[in-house]
Design an enzyme around this catalytic site. Structure first.
Site, PDB file in Angstrom:
ATOM      1  N   VAL A 103       0.822  -1.205   0.000  1.00 19.13           N
ATOM      2  CA  VAL A 103       0.000   0.000   0.000  1.00 19.13           C
ATOM      3  C   VAL A 103       0.861   1.263   0.000  1.00 19.13           C
ATOM      4  CG1 VAL A 103      -1.651   1.338   1.377  1.00 19.13           C
ATOM      5  CG2 VAL A 103      -2.025  -1.090   0.990  1.00 19.13           C
TER       6      VAL A 103
ATOM      7  N   LEU B  87      -7.139  -0.647  -2.974  1.00 19.07           N
ATOM      8  CA  LEU B  87      -6.417  -1.267  -4.098  1.00 19.07           C
ATOM      9  C   LEU B  87      -6.357  -2.780  -3.926  1.00 19.07           C
ATOM     10  CD1 LEU B  87      -3.398  -2.268  -3.049  1.00 19.07           C
ATOM     11  CD2 LEU B  87      -2.894   0.139  -3.211  1.00 19.07           C
TER      12      LEU B  87
ATOM     13  N   GLU C 202      -3.984  -6.154  -4.849  1.00 17.51           N
ATOM     14  CA  GLU C 202      -2.661  -6.544  -5.333  1.00 17.51           C
ATOM     15  C   GLU C 202      -2.825  -7.132  -6.730  1.00 17.51           C
ATOM     16  OE1 GLU C 202      -0.652  -8.975  -2.423  1.00 17.51           O
ATOM     17  OE2 GLU C 202      -1.088  -7.519  -0.864  1.00 17.51           O
TER      18      GLU C 202
ATOM     19  N   CYS D 180      -5.336  -9.388   3.444  1.00 18.53           N
ATOM     20  CA  CYS D 180      -6.456  -8.521   3.847  1.00 18.53           C
ATOM     21  C   CYS D 180      -7.703  -9.269   4.297  1.00 18.53           C
ATOM     22  CB  CYS D 180      -6.800  -7.574   2.710  1.00 18.53           C
ATOM     23  SG  CYS D 180      -5.477  -6.405   2.388  1.00 18.53           S
TER      24      CYS D 180
ATOM     25  N   ARG E  53       0.924 -14.388   1.544  1.00 22.67           N
ATOM     26  CA  ARG E  53       0.345 -14.309   2.887  1.00 22.67           C
ATOM     27  C   ARG E  53      -1.049 -14.956   2.883  1.00 22.67           C
ATOM     28  NH1 ARG E  53       1.621  -8.042   4.287  1.00 22.67           N
ATOM     29  NH2 ARG E  53       1.192  -7.808   2.072  1.00 22.67           N
TER      30      ARG E  53
HETATM   31  N1  LIG Z   1      -1.953  -5.316   0.610  1.00 27.73           N
HETATM   32  C1  LIG Z   1      -3.141  -4.924   0.195  1.00 27.73           C
HETATM   33  O1  LIG Z   1      -3.662  -5.360  -0.837  1.00 27.73           O
HETATM   34  C2  LIG Z   1      -3.910  -3.897   0.993  1.00 27.73           C
HETATM   35  C3  LIG Z   1      -5.001  -3.239   0.398  1.00 27.73           C
HETATM   36  C4  LIG Z   1      -5.686  -2.289   1.133  1.00 27.73           C
HETATM   37  C5  LIG Z   1      -5.319  -2.025   2.441  1.00 27.73           C
HETATM   38  N2  LIG Z   1      -4.271  -2.700   3.005  1.00 27.73           N
HETATM   39  C6  LIG Z   1      -3.885  -2.359   4.378  1.00 27.73           C
HETATM   40  O2  LIG Z   1      -2.777  -1.478   4.330  1.00 27.73           O
HETATM   41  C7  LIG Z   1      -1.882  -1.727   5.426  1.00 27.73           C
HETATM   42  C8  LIG Z   1      -0.497  -2.042   4.915  1.00 27.73           C
HETATM   43  O3  LIG Z   1      -0.582  -3.228   4.141  1.00 27.73           O
HETATM   44  P1  LIG Z   1       0.641  -3.733   3.235  1.00 27.73           P
HETATM   45  O4  LIG Z   1       0.163  -4.942   2.519  1.00 27.73           O
HETATM   46  O5  LIG Z   1       1.191  -2.580   2.473  1.00 27.73           O
HETATM   47  O6  LIG Z   1       1.683  -4.139   4.386  1.00 27.73           O
HETATM   48  P2  LIG Z   1       3.211  -4.564   4.218  1.00 27.73           P
HETATM   49  O7  LIG Z   1       3.460  -5.501   5.319  1.00 27.73           O
HETATM   50  O8  LIG Z   1       3.468  -4.982   2.807  1.00 27.73           O
HETATM   51  O9  LIG Z   1       4.020  -3.216   4.465  1.00 27.73           O
HETATM   52  C9  LIG Z   1       4.098  -2.548   5.676  1.00 27.73           C
HETATM   53  C10 LIG Z   1       5.406  -1.762   5.687  1.00 27.73           C
HETATM   54  O10 LIG Z   1       5.424  -0.933   6.844  1.00 27.73           O
HETATM   55  C11 LIG Z   1       6.751  -0.894   7.355  1.00 27.73           C
HETATM   56  N3  LIG Z   1       6.752  -0.471   8.762  1.00 27.73           N
HETATM   57  C12 LIG Z   1       6.325  -1.137   9.857  1.00 27.73           C
HETATM   58  N4  LIG Z   1       6.517  -0.407  10.972  1.00 27.73           N
HETATM   59  C13 LIG Z   1       7.079   0.761  10.580  1.00 27.73           C
HETATM   60  C14 LIG Z   1       7.502   1.925  11.262  1.00 27.73           C
HETATM   61  N5  LIG Z   1       7.401   2.042  12.593  1.00 27.73           N
HETATM   62  N6  LIG Z   1       8.034   2.924  10.541  1.00 27.73           N
HETATM   63  C15 LIG Z   1       8.151   2.831   9.203  1.00 27.73           C
HETATM   64  N7  LIG Z   1       7.763   1.737   8.500  1.00 27.73           N
HETATM   65  C16 LIG Z   1       7.224   0.717   9.176  1.00 27.73           C
HETATM   66  C17 LIG Z   1       7.254  -2.309   7.145  1.00 27.73           C
HETATM   67  O11 LIG Z   1       8.670  -2.383   7.163  1.00 27.73           O
HETATM   68  C18 LIG Z   1       6.650  -2.648   5.765  1.00 27.73           C
HETATM   69  O12 LIG Z   1       7.542  -2.330   4.712  1.00 27.73           O
HETATM   70  C19 LIG Z   1      -2.535  -2.842   6.228  1.00 27.73           C
HETATM   71  O13 LIG Z   1      -3.337  -2.281   7.237  1.00 27.73           O
HETATM   72  C20 LIG Z   1      -3.418  -3.534   5.207  1.00 27.73           C
HETATM   73  O14 LIG Z   1      -4.508  -4.195   5.795  1.00 27.73           O
HETATM   74  C21 LIG Z   1      -3.543  -3.608   2.305  1.00 27.73           C
END
Ligand SMILES: NC(=O)c1ccc[n+]([C@@H]2O[C@H](COP(=O)([O-])OP(=O)(O)OC[C@H]3O[C@@H](n4cnc5c(N)ncnc54)[C@H](O)[C@@H]3O)[C@@H](O)[C@H]2O)c1
Length: 471
Positions: free
Chosen positions: A15, A156, A158, A283, A350
């Site tokens: 995201v 969004l 993936e 998700c 995942r």
């Molecule tokens: N993946 C999807 O399709 C999707 C779609 C919509 C919403 N979301 C939501 O968005 C959020 C993020 O999802 P994602 O798939 O991108 O997660 P992800 O695990 O791919 O990425 C999270 C990132 O945050 C970083 N991070 C963690 N703690 C941190 C900190 N203190 N400072 C800076 N960076 C830090 C991690 O290193 C990692 O790179 C979640 O809540 C998820 O539910 C995901």
């Protein structure tokens, strides 16, 4: 060009990274912060840590111009007007979302705030997270006049993340006052006014200058619930059609025909009415669990959410039983597993049903050779290569001398296999398809015993059909 805003995105996962490059694409100055140093280094060097269509080109276009990557949150906070939190919110032991990453980020932000900022929840979070963010800032001594907290959930998917971001069905903004709404309107203006779509080089998609993206403004609580409720509803559609598929099998009906007949009703629609191995990914499983947990916390019995999860879990067991039924015993059987990612077009494993099914097959003594166009490196972390767990360079390599071929992920390439060639490669012509990629008649014509989901199994006439197991 857009009225440029200085944006900080915290988190560079699926995201955060997509949001960062897309904000740059629509004209903003973006600093993307991650505390994973290795990841930031890859990004700074122009590497792309995730498999996502259009991302490499977008990153190359904006790196060092509209978007920068750093591990230094404090400086990034000082330099921006809006801060989008896009860190993970994984499922905790109780099913509730683990919000400790969010809290850690907010505590760090609190130490650096030096002027008015809009803090935006981009991560998927339970209702009232906005209040907790405000409370944490207050407890850390930040003057409430220096921030507003806004919910701007991300929808969004993936595999099509960049396109979804730039061509959203809707942009939801849950905000407490006009000042913060105004900033979010400015950020998304190129999409909501349509100016982005008439720009040379704009990524084509469903939105255009005549029909731009729509913005929905609500309270923060409503926005938080819109995200959870949307994901739970999509998961419900998948579990619903899977339950229908199980009934269809029991009465020799065809779930593909049923889904077609249902989906043509414009109130229902075809999307997400795809029977198969069930949903996975980072998700749906965690969001349905978290939504259920939140409902319980506030005294609301939402049993339907439990049922959605139960059907989804059972679906993998039903598939395993199909493999057993088709092959009788599994110890020592060579199985080709096509697909590891939780769905096609992504390298994300995942909560992938494919991985769960393979683990179950290995436990039963099978020897698995897997192939996935993008997810093999990630899969090796949870299913390390071993004598009984091998990885192939292509689908025909995986299928070579296999006792059966299992289709576990809906990659397009698995729906376009040269079936004559596949038949020559395998030891026995048996395909067990967890994603309904083929018409049963076509498989029969190519000499395959073909077992799929919610449709009568086709066994070659000479073999005869084994008796069906009760699941
Ligand atoms: N993946 C999807 O399709 C999707 C779609 C919509 C919403 N979301 C939501 O968005 C959020 C993020 O999802 P994602 O798939 O991108 O997660 P992800 O695990 O791919 O990425 C999270 C990132 O945050 C970083 N991070 C963690 N703690 C941190 C900190 N203190 N400072 C800076 N960076 C830090 C991690 O290193 C990692 O790179 C979640 O809540 C998820 O539910 C995901």
């Amino acid at each position: 060009m857009a009225d440029s805003v200085s944006v900080c995105v915290i988190g560079s996962g699926y995201v955060g990274l997509v949001a960062a490059v897309c904000f740059a694409e629509i004209g903003h100055r973006v600093i993307c912060v991650d505390n994973d140093e290795a990841r930031v280094k890859i990004l700074r060097d122009g590497g792309v840590p995730i498999f996502e269509e259009h991302l490499p080109e977008m990153l190359a276009k904006h790196l060092g111009r509209g978007v920068e990557f750093t591990t230094e949150l404090a400086a990034a906070v000082r330099d921006c007007d809006a801060l989008f939190i896009a860190v993970g919110t994984p499922q905790g032991a109780s099913g509730a979302a683990d919000l400790s990453y969010i809290e850690a980020v907010v505590a760090e932000v609190a130490r650096s705030i030096d002027g008015y900022k809009v803090i935006v929840e981009k991560s998927t979070v339970p209702v009232y997270t906005n209040e907790w963010i405000r409370r944490v800032l207050y407890r850390h001594g930040v003057d409430p006049s220096r921030y507003d907290v806004v919910s701007n959930p991300e929808f969004l998917r993936e595999g099509t993340a960049i396109k979804d971001f730039l061509h959203p069905d809707r942009i939801v903004v849950g905000a407490p006052n006009e000042r913060s709404i105004e900033l979010l309107r400015r950020i998304y203006e190129p999409l909501t006014s349509g100016t982005y779509y008439s720009q040379p080089g704009a990524l084509p998609g469903p939105c255009n200058s005549e029909c731009p993206a729509k913005i929905v403004v609500t309270s923060a609580q409503s926005a938080e619930i819109i995200k959870h409720a949307s994901n739970a509803f999509l998961a419900l559609k998948i579990s619903f059609i899977n339950a229908v598929a199980n009934l269809a099998e029991a009465v020799d009906a065809d779930v593909e025909d049923i889904a077609e007949g249902m989906g043509l009703d414009s109130r229902i629609g075809h999307k997400f009415l795809r029977a198969g191995l069930g949903y996975g990914g980072s998700c749906f499983p965690k969001d349905v669990a978290a939504f259920h947990q939140v409902a319980q916390q506030y005294g609301v019995e939402f049993q339907l959410l439990r049922e959605i999860r139960k059907i989804n879990e059972t679906q993998k067991e039903i598939f395993f039983n199909k493999v057993l039924q088709a092959l009788w015993t599994l110890r020592g059987k060579r199985l080709a597993a096509l697909g590891l990612a939780f769905k096609g077009n992504t390298d994300d494993i995942r909560e992938s049903p494919a991985i769960d099914v393979i683990k179950r097959l290995l436990e039963a003594g099978a020897i698995v050779t897997a192939y996935d166009p993008a997810a093999m490196e990630r899969a090796k972390e949870v299913l390390p290569p071993a004598q009984n767990m091998m990885y192939a360079d292509g689908l025909f390599d995986a299928a070579q001398d296999a006792d059966a071929v299992l289709i576990l992920t809906d990659w397009k390439e698995f729906g376009d296999i040269d079936l004559a060639m596949l038949n020559r490669a395998v030891r026995f012509p048996i395909v067990i398809d967890g994603r309904n990629m083929y018409k049963p008649q076509l498989m029969l014509e190519h000499g395959f015993t073909y077992v799929s989901v919610g449709r009568p199994a086709n066994y070659l006439a000479q073999e005869g059909k084994p008796r069906k197991f009760a699941n």
